[in-house]
Design a protein around this motif. Sequence first.
Motif, PDB file in Angstrom:
ATOM      1  N   MET A  60      36.100  27.743  34.967  1.00  0.00           N
ATOM      2  CA  MET A  60      34.672  27.221  34.430  1.00  0.00           C
ATOM      3  C   MET A  60      34.234  28.862  33.984  1.00  0.00           C
ATOM      4  O   MET A  60      34.215  29.766  34.832  1.00  0.00           O
ATOM      5  CB  MET A  60      33.977  26.611  35.405  1.00  0.00           C
ATOM      6  CG  MET A  60      34.084  25.089  35.778  1.00  0.00           C
ATOM      7  SD  MET A  60      32.931  24.586  36.814  1.00  0.00           S
ATOM      8  CE  MET A  60      33.690  22.839  37.198  1.00  0.00           C
ATOM      9  N   ALA A  61      33.809  28.711  32.840  1.00  0.00           N
ATOM     10  CA  ALA A  61      32.982  30.153  32.559  1.00  0.00           C
ATOM     11  C   ALA A  61      31.743  30.457  32.942  1.00  0.00           C
ATOM     12  O   ALA A  61      31.495  31.283  33.588  1.00  0.00           O
ATOM     13  CB  ALA A  61      32.934  30.157  31.000  1.00  0.00           C
ATOM     14  N   ALA A  62      30.949  29.281  33.165  1.00  0.00           N
ATOM     15  CA  ALA A  62      29.636  29.332  33.582  1.00  0.00           C
ATOM     16  C   ALA A  62      29.432  28.069  34.605  1.00  0.00           C
ATOM     17  O   ALA A  62      28.651  27.121  34.149  1.00  0.00           O
ATOM     18  CB  ALA A  62      28.695  29.786  32.704  1.00  0.00           C
ATOM     19  N   PRO A  63      29.677  27.941  35.762  1.00  0.00           N
ATOM     20  CA  PRO A  63      29.565  26.761  36.479  1.00  0.00           C
ATOM     21  C   PRO A  63      28.171  26.651  37.377  1.00  0.00           C
ATOM     22  O   PRO A  63      28.126  26.534  38.490  1.00  0.00           O
ATOM     23  CB  PRO A  63      30.708  27.129  37.587  1.00  0.00           C
ATOM     24  CG  PRO A  63      30.663  28.295  37.930  1.00  0.00           C
ATOM     25  CD  PRO A  63      30.512  28.954  36.363  1.00  0.00           C
ATOM     26  N   VAL A  71      32.795  24.758  46.532  1.00  0.00           N
ATOM     27  CA  VAL A  71      33.639  24.676  45.343  1.00  0.00           C
ATOM     28  C   VAL A  71      34.920  25.374  45.819  1.00  0.00           C
ATOM     29  O   VAL A  71      35.101  25.720  47.093  1.00  0.00           O
ATOM     30  CB  VAL A  71      32.920  25.831  44.549  1.00  0.00           C
ATOM     31  CG1 VAL A  71      31.643  25.588  44.040  1.00  0.00           C
ATOM     32  CG2 VAL A  71      32.786  26.987  45.239  1.00  0.00           C
ATOM     33  N   SER A  72      35.970  25.455  45.085  1.00  0.00           N
ATOM     34  CA  SER A  72      37.204  26.231  45.458  1.00  0.00           C
ATOM     35  C   SER A  72      37.493  27.001  44.325  1.00  0.00           C
ATOM     36  O   SER A  72      37.247  26.674  43.133  1.00  0.00           O
ATOM     37  CB  SER A  72      38.330  25.249  45.685  1.00  0.00           C
ATOM     38  OG  SER A  72      38.608  24.459  44.284  1.00  0.00           O
ATOM     39  N   VAL A  73      38.157  27.963  44.564  1.00  0.00           N
ATOM     40  CA  VAL A  73      38.459  29.187  43.587  1.00  0.00           C
ATOM     41  C   VAL A  73      39.815  29.301  43.707  1.00  0.00           C
ATOM     42  O   VAL A  73      40.109  29.900  44.972  1.00  0.00           O
ATOM     43  CB  VAL A  73      37.499  30.218  43.488  1.00  0.00           C
ATOM     44  CG1 VAL A  73      38.250  31.400  42.397  1.00  0.00           C
ATOM     45  CG2 VAL A  73      36.200  29.916  43.176  1.00  0.00           C
ATOM     46  N   THR A  74      40.930  29.511  42.824  1.00  0.00           N
ATOM     47  CA  THR A  74      42.088  29.929  43.025  1.00  0.00           C
ATOM     48  C   THR A  74      42.514  31.129  42.222  1.00  0.00           C
ATOM     49  O   THR A  74      42.363  30.951  40.842  1.00  0.00           O
ATOM     50  CB  THR A  74      43.331  28.787  42.541  1.00  0.00           C
ATOM     51  OG1 THR A  74      42.962  27.590  43.332  1.00  0.00           O
ATOM     52  CG2 THR A  74      44.653  29.292  42.749  1.00  0.00           C
ATOM     53  N   ASP A  75      42.975  32.174  42.470  1.00  0.00           N
ATOM     54  CA  ASP A  75      43.225  33.436  41.803  1.00  0.00           C
ATOM     55  C   ASP A  75      43.762  34.599  42.769  1.00  0.00           C
ATOM     56  O   ASP A  75      43.988  34.060  43.887  1.00  0.00           O
ATOM     57  CB  ASP A  75      41.968  33.847  40.794  1.00  0.00           C
ATOM     58  CG  ASP A  75      42.346  34.562  39.580  1.00  0.00           C
ATOM     59  OD1 ASP A  75      43.432  35.250  39.583  1.00  0.00           O
ATOM     60  OD2 ASP A  75      41.543  34.378  38.914  1.00  0.00           O
ATOM     61  N   ARG A  76      44.039  35.516  42.121  1.00  0.00           N
ATOM     62  CA  ARG A  76      44.704  36.704  42.918  1.00  0.00           C
ATOM     63  C   ARG A  76      43.380  37.395  43.628  1.00  0.00           C
ATOM     64  O   ARG A  76      42.299  37.759  42.822  1.00  0.00           O
ATOM     65  CB  ARG A  76      45.594  37.434  42.007  1.00  0.00           C
ATOM     66  CG  ARG A  76      46.741  36.842  41.473  1.00  0.00           C
ATOM     67  CD  ARG A  76      47.714  37.865  40.731  1.00  0.00           C
ATOM     68  NE  ARG A  76      48.835  37.421  40.428  1.00  0.00           N
ATOM     69  CZ  ARG A  76      49.781  36.695  41.114  1.00  0.00           C
ATOM     70  NH1 ARG A  76      49.797  37.093  42.419  1.00  0.00           N
ATOM     71  NH2 ARG A  76      51.018  36.197  40.537  1.00  0.00           N
ATOM     72  N   ILE A  77      43.702  37.748  44.819  1.00  0.00           N
ATOM     73  CA  ILE A  77      42.845  38.340  45.555  1.00  0.00           C
ATOM     74  C   ILE A  77      42.768  39.949  45.478  1.00  0.00           C
ATOM     75  O   ILE A  77      43.660  40.483  45.533  1.00  0.00           O
ATOM     76  CB  ILE A  77      42.665  38.310  47.074  1.00  0.00           C
ATOM     77  CG1 ILE A  77      41.394  38.535  47.839  1.00  0.00           C
ATOM     78  CG2 ILE A  77      44.077  38.568  47.625  1.00  0.00           C
ATOM     79  CD1 ILE A  77      41.297  38.103  49.267  1.00  0.00           C
ATOM     80  N   VAL A 169      38.073  37.111  44.515  1.00  0.00           N
ATOM     81  CA  VAL A 169      39.221  36.154  43.783  1.00  0.00           C
ATOM     82  C   VAL A 169      38.658  35.733  42.712  1.00  0.00           C
ATOM     83  O   VAL A 169      37.788  34.963  41.986  1.00  0.00           O
ATOM     84  CB  VAL A 169      39.264  34.618  44.986  1.00  0.00           C
ATOM     85  CG1 VAL A 169      40.308  33.826  44.243  1.00  0.00           C
ATOM     86  CG2 VAL A 169      39.343  35.020  46.380  1.00  0.00           C
ATOM     87  N   GLY A 170      39.663  36.569  41.509  1.00  0.00           N
ATOM     88  CA  GLY A 170      39.263  36.173  40.148  1.00  0.00           C
ATOM     89  C   GLY A 170      37.806  37.041  39.923  1.00  0.00           C
ATOM     90  O   GLY A 170      37.693  38.431  40.591  1.00  0.00           O
ATOM     91  N   ARG A 171      36.752  36.500  39.627  1.00  0.00           N
ATOM     92  CA  ARG A 171      35.801  37.130  39.209  1.00  0.00           C
ATOM     93  C   ARG A 171      34.704  36.985  40.144  1.00  0.00           C
ATOM     94  O   ARG A 171      33.165  37.256  40.037  1.00  0.00           O
ATOM     95  CB  ARG A 171      35.041  36.966  37.762  1.00  0.00           C
ATOM     96  CG  ARG A 171      34.831  35.388  37.722  1.00  0.00           C
ATOM     97  CD  ARG A 171      34.314  35.407  36.161  1.00  0.00           C
ATOM     98  NE  ARG A 171      34.096  33.582  35.765  1.00  0.00           N
ATOM     99  CZ  ARG A 171      32.750  33.367  35.648  1.00  0.00           C
ATOM    100  NH1 ARG A 171      31.783  33.967  36.168  1.00  0.00           N
ATOM    101  NH2 ARG A 171      32.725  31.969  35.669  1.00  0.00           N
ATOM    102  N   TYR A 172      35.069  36.408  41.292  1.00  0.00           N
ATOM    103  CA  TYR A 172      34.003  35.760  42.272  1.00  0.00           C
ATOM    104  C   TYR A 172      34.266  36.924  43.623  1.00  0.00           C
ATOM    105  O   TYR A 172      35.339  36.816  44.129  1.00  0.00           O
ATOM    106  CB  TYR A 172      34.157  34.366  42.703  1.00  0.00           C
ATOM    107  CG  TYR A 172      33.762  33.310  41.436  1.00  0.00           C
ATOM    108  CD1 TYR A 172      32.398  33.231  41.180  1.00  0.00           C
ATOM    109  CD2 TYR A 172      34.696  32.935  40.903  1.00  0.00           C
ATOM    110  CE1 TYR A 172      32.255  32.151  40.266  1.00  0.00           C
ATOM    111  CE2 TYR A 172      34.681  32.073  39.775  1.00  0.00           C
ATOM    112  CZ  TYR A 172      33.357  31.906  39.403  1.00  0.00           C
ATOM    113  OH  TYR A 172      33.019  31.010  38.385  1.00  0.00           O
TER     114      TYR A 172
END
Length: 389
Positions: A60-63, A71-77, A169-172
């Motif tokens: 999501m660009a702007a959740p 929420v859940s976020v999947t990405d590289r830490i 994680v990603g941009r979060y």
Amino acid sequence: MRDQYQEIRSVSWFDKLTTSCLGVVLGLLLFLGSFGVLIWNEGKLNLATVAQSAIDISTMAAPTEAQGKLVSVTDRITATTPLGDDRFLLPGKYVVVARTVEMYAWDEQRTTESRKQIGGSETQVTTYTYESRWSVNPENSANFKYAQTHYNPAKPIPDQLLKVPEAWVGRYSLDMNSFTRVSQQRASCDSTGSIAEWGTGGTIDLPPIGYLSLNAQNSRVNSEARRTDRYIFQGAGSPQTPHIGDVRVCYSVLPVNTMVTVFGQLDQNQITPYLYRQTPVYRLLPGTRSEAIATLRDEHTLWTWIFRAGGFLMMWFGLMLLGSPLSAVLDVIPILGSFAEGVTFVSSFITAFILSTVTILVAMLLNHLVALLLAIGVTVAALFMLRRR
């Protein structure tokens, strides 16, 4: 190294009877407490089910609609601050470092063999076995029966959990202060086995490849320490022939750029703990969202069966203690006392198995509305059919 000592003492019939009567109180507490454990266990929070309801904001660009929700976020830490410890590990690209320290120490084991005598008395032979071994939690030798010849010093280097101050994680960004423990930390420095941590709250699951192989590029040693591939040894002995008080240190890590999934509350651009029915939910697990949920499901199943077994054992031991005065009375004739012990052992096992199974089934029905309604429907239908016949 292994030492053994034996002590022989005689216990009168009256002392045995008194002890068994006191055991009735403990048995009653265990028996009643087992119902509480079993009922609570079937209704405890299933994080896998909660995690499935989380909003996936990875793409999501702007959740904005997910603000304040689970929420859940999947990405590289990622992290920018190198992380190491104050002993041997050099600062490196790690998000989390869990230091495991084992000390070579004495371990005491006690076994008691009872030999019944005519008239109800009993001869007890207690064997104390002392064996030196590696231990993460060395025993306090002050509590040993033969402490004067089996002394354990205090562990000179403590276990430690280190985290970077900031990670993303990603941009979060993540609220790293709210992660208070790790799961899947190494159980021993000479193996890659790990320990699963139970409980809720801020927990980071270390990856299966979290075992850190040590070398000159990522660790330092002094003149008193020696490095192996698995751990760093420090002490008067050697890794092959350690002395009491020697230690070995190893590390489990979460490397930067590991693919992870985090569950928590979205607060602007930060993931923080989410309060679900007064229970904080904040987990970071290696892998994709589906892999993370599968891990949580397996974890819930594992601990459910562990607590079921614990509740059953509490009930079984409680029932055996409740029946112990009868065998103590009959021990006046040893063969009768032994027969009563055998009957109590078998009957309490069967009773505990039936009662714990029924308790688990009832608790499952009470905690799962659909199953409860289905059971009521089947019961009503069966009674209706019997009435018609």
